[in-house]
Write a protein that holds these residues in place. Structure first.
Motif, PDB file in Angstrom:
ATOM      1  N   GLU A  55       8.575   1.176   6.622  1.00 41.96           N
ATOM      2  CA  GLU A  55       8.292   0.252   6.146  1.00 41.96           C
ATOM      3  C   GLU A  55       7.204  -1.186   7.037  1.00 41.96           C
ATOM      4  O   GLU A  55       7.627  -1.883   6.806  1.00 41.96           O
ATOM      5  N   ALA A  56       8.590  -0.673   8.140  1.00 41.84           N
ATOM      6  CA  ALA A  56       8.162  -1.958   9.379  1.00 41.84           C
ATOM      7  C   ALA A  56       7.170  -1.431   9.849  1.00 41.84           C
ATOM      8  O   ALA A  56       6.250  -2.958  10.516  1.00 41.84           O
ATOM      9  N   TYR A  57       6.875  -1.069   9.676  1.00 39.55           N
ATOM     10  CA  TYR A  57       5.380  -0.793  10.809  1.00 39.55           C
ATOM     11  C   TYR A  57       4.263  -1.078   9.356  1.00 39.55           C
ATOM     12  O   TYR A  57       3.395  -1.627  10.730  1.00 39.55           O
ATOM     13  N   ALA A  58       4.722  -0.654   8.524  1.00 41.31           N
ATOM     14  CA  ALA A  58       3.304  -1.451   7.801  1.00 41.31           C
ATOM     15  C   ALA A  58       3.566  -2.441   7.462  1.00 41.31           C
ATOM     16  O   ALA A  58       2.683  -3.318   7.115  1.00 41.31           O
ATOM     17  N   LYS A  59       4.590  -3.065   7.743  1.00 40.89           N
ATOM     18  CA  LYS A  59       4.920  -4.683   7.592  1.00 40.89           C
ATOM     19  C   LYS A  59       4.405  -5.448   8.294  1.00 40.89           C
ATOM     20  O   LYS A  59       3.498  -6.359   8.300  1.00 40.89           O
ATOM     21  N   ALA A  60       4.563  -4.588   9.784  1.00 37.64           N
ATOM     22  CA  ALA A  60       4.056  -6.133  10.898  1.00 37.64           C
ATOM     23  C   ALA A  60       2.705  -5.527  11.206  1.00 37.64           C
ATOM     24  O   ALA A  60       1.824  -6.218  11.659  1.00 37.64           O
ATOM     25  N   ALA A  61       2.472  -4.509  10.836  1.00 29.68           N
ATOM     26  CA  ALA A  61       1.095  -3.597  10.691  1.00 29.68           C
ATOM     27  C   ALA A  61      -0.239  -4.656   9.992  1.00 29.68           C
ATOM     28  O   ALA A  61      -1.239  -4.780   9.612  1.00 29.68           O
ATOM     29  N   ARG A  62       0.759  -4.907   8.539  1.00 28.62           N
ATOM     30  CA  ARG A  62      -0.382  -5.911   7.890  1.00 28.62           C
ATOM     31  C   ARG A  62      -1.373  -4.368   7.065  1.00 28.62           C
ATOM     32  O   ARG A  62      -1.926  -5.327   6.849  1.00 28.62           O
ATOM     33  N   LEU A  63      -0.843  -3.789   6.707  1.00 24.86           N
ATOM     34  CA  LEU A  63      -1.483  -2.432   6.485  1.00 24.86           C
ATOM     35  C   LEU A  63      -1.572  -2.883   4.940  1.00 24.86           C
ATOM     36  O   LEU A  63      -0.661  -2.931   4.270  1.00 24.86           O
ATOM     37  N   SER A  64      -3.296  -2.260   4.363  1.00 28.92           N
ATOM     38  CA  SER A  64      -2.901  -2.247   3.017  1.00 28.92           C
ATOM     39  C   SER A  64      -4.231  -1.241   2.488  1.00 28.92           C
ATOM     40  O   SER A  64      -4.460  -0.276   1.695  1.00 28.92           O
ATOM     41  N   ALA A  65      -3.826   0.318   3.328  1.00 32.20           N
ATOM     42  CA  ALA A  65      -4.728   1.576   3.658  1.00 32.20           C
ATOM     43  C   ALA A  65      -3.793   2.376   4.672  1.00 32.20           C
ATOM     44  O   ALA A  65      -3.771   2.025   6.191  1.00 32.20           O
ATOM     45  N   PRO A  66      -3.967   3.461   4.873  1.00 31.09           N
ATOM     46  CA  PRO A  66      -3.030   4.186   5.712  1.00 31.09           C
ATOM     47  C   PRO A  66      -3.910   4.105   6.673  1.00 31.09           C
ATOM     48  O   PRO A  66      -4.929   4.051   7.134  1.00 31.09           O
ATOM     49  N   ALA A  67      -3.022   4.195   8.024  1.00 27.82           N
ATOM     50  CA  ALA A  67      -3.613   4.199   9.457  1.00 27.82           C
ATOM     51  C   ALA A  67      -2.671   4.713  10.520  1.00 27.82           C
ATOM     52  O   ALA A  67      -1.566   4.880  10.497  1.00 27.82           O
ATOM     53  N   THR A  68      -3.595   5.119  11.478  1.00 31.26           N
ATOM     54  CA  THR A  68      -3.119   5.756  12.648  1.00 31.26           C
ATOM     55  C   THR A  68      -2.429   4.864  13.864  1.00 31.26           C
ATOM     56  O   THR A  68      -3.068   3.813  14.368  1.00 31.26           O
ATOM     57  N   VAL A  69      -1.491   4.252  13.369  1.00 30.83           N
ATOM     58  CA  VAL A  69      -1.084   3.160  15.122  1.00 30.83           C
ATOM     59  C   VAL A  69       0.010   4.069  16.401  1.00 30.83           C
ATOM     60  O   VAL A  69       0.848   5.145  15.853  1.00 30.83           O
TER      61      VAL A  69
END
Length: 135
Positions: A55-69
């Motif tokens: 959740e913290a990563y997805a929120k920070a990156a504002r992702l709407s699809a899977p991504a490598t971070v």
């Protein structure tokens, strides 16, 4: 073990090669993804982030699809430039000096420079002094 997706081989190969070429680096499986440490300090972490998880990563990156971070450390003035430039860079909630970068498409030379700088920020001065830093 967790049920997060594995980091794509093409990303892991590049990041691992850069990090493990640095003095005294340890590569290890993290709670998700892989991280690289100098002594007890993590200077790079790569993982797959899906919308909403972690959740913290997805929120920070504002992702709407899977991504490598990839997360790494930086300092001013480069830190400020990276964060103001926007995607693929984003601010993380893990400290003022930690930057996130979506690496689904990336320049290996840029990644090498960013990770080398991250290592040098956290490594003992004696180790950082022997690192050949990209220009």
């Amino acid at each position: 073990m967790n049920d997060y997706p594995d980091v794509p081989d093409e990303v892991l190969t590049v990041v691992s090669a850069v990090c493990t070429a640095l003095p005294e680096v340890v590569e290890e499986r993290a709670w998700t993804g892989i991280r690289w440490r100098i002594r007890s300090r993590t200077f790079a972490h790569v993982l797959v982030v899906e919308p909403g998880r972690p959740e913290a990563y997805a929120k920070a990156a504002r992702l709407s699809a899977p991504a490598t971070v990839l997360t790494f450390r930086s300092e001013a003035p480069e830190l400020d430039v990276l964060l103001r430039s926007g995607p693929p860079f984003f601010r993380t909630p893990w400290g003022e000096d930690t930057v996130g970068m979506i690496v689904d498409e990336f320049d290996p030379d840029e990644v090498r420079e960013l990770l080398t700088d991250s290592y040098c920020l956290l490594a003992p001065k004696k180790l950082a002094a022997v690192v050949d830093r990209p220009t």
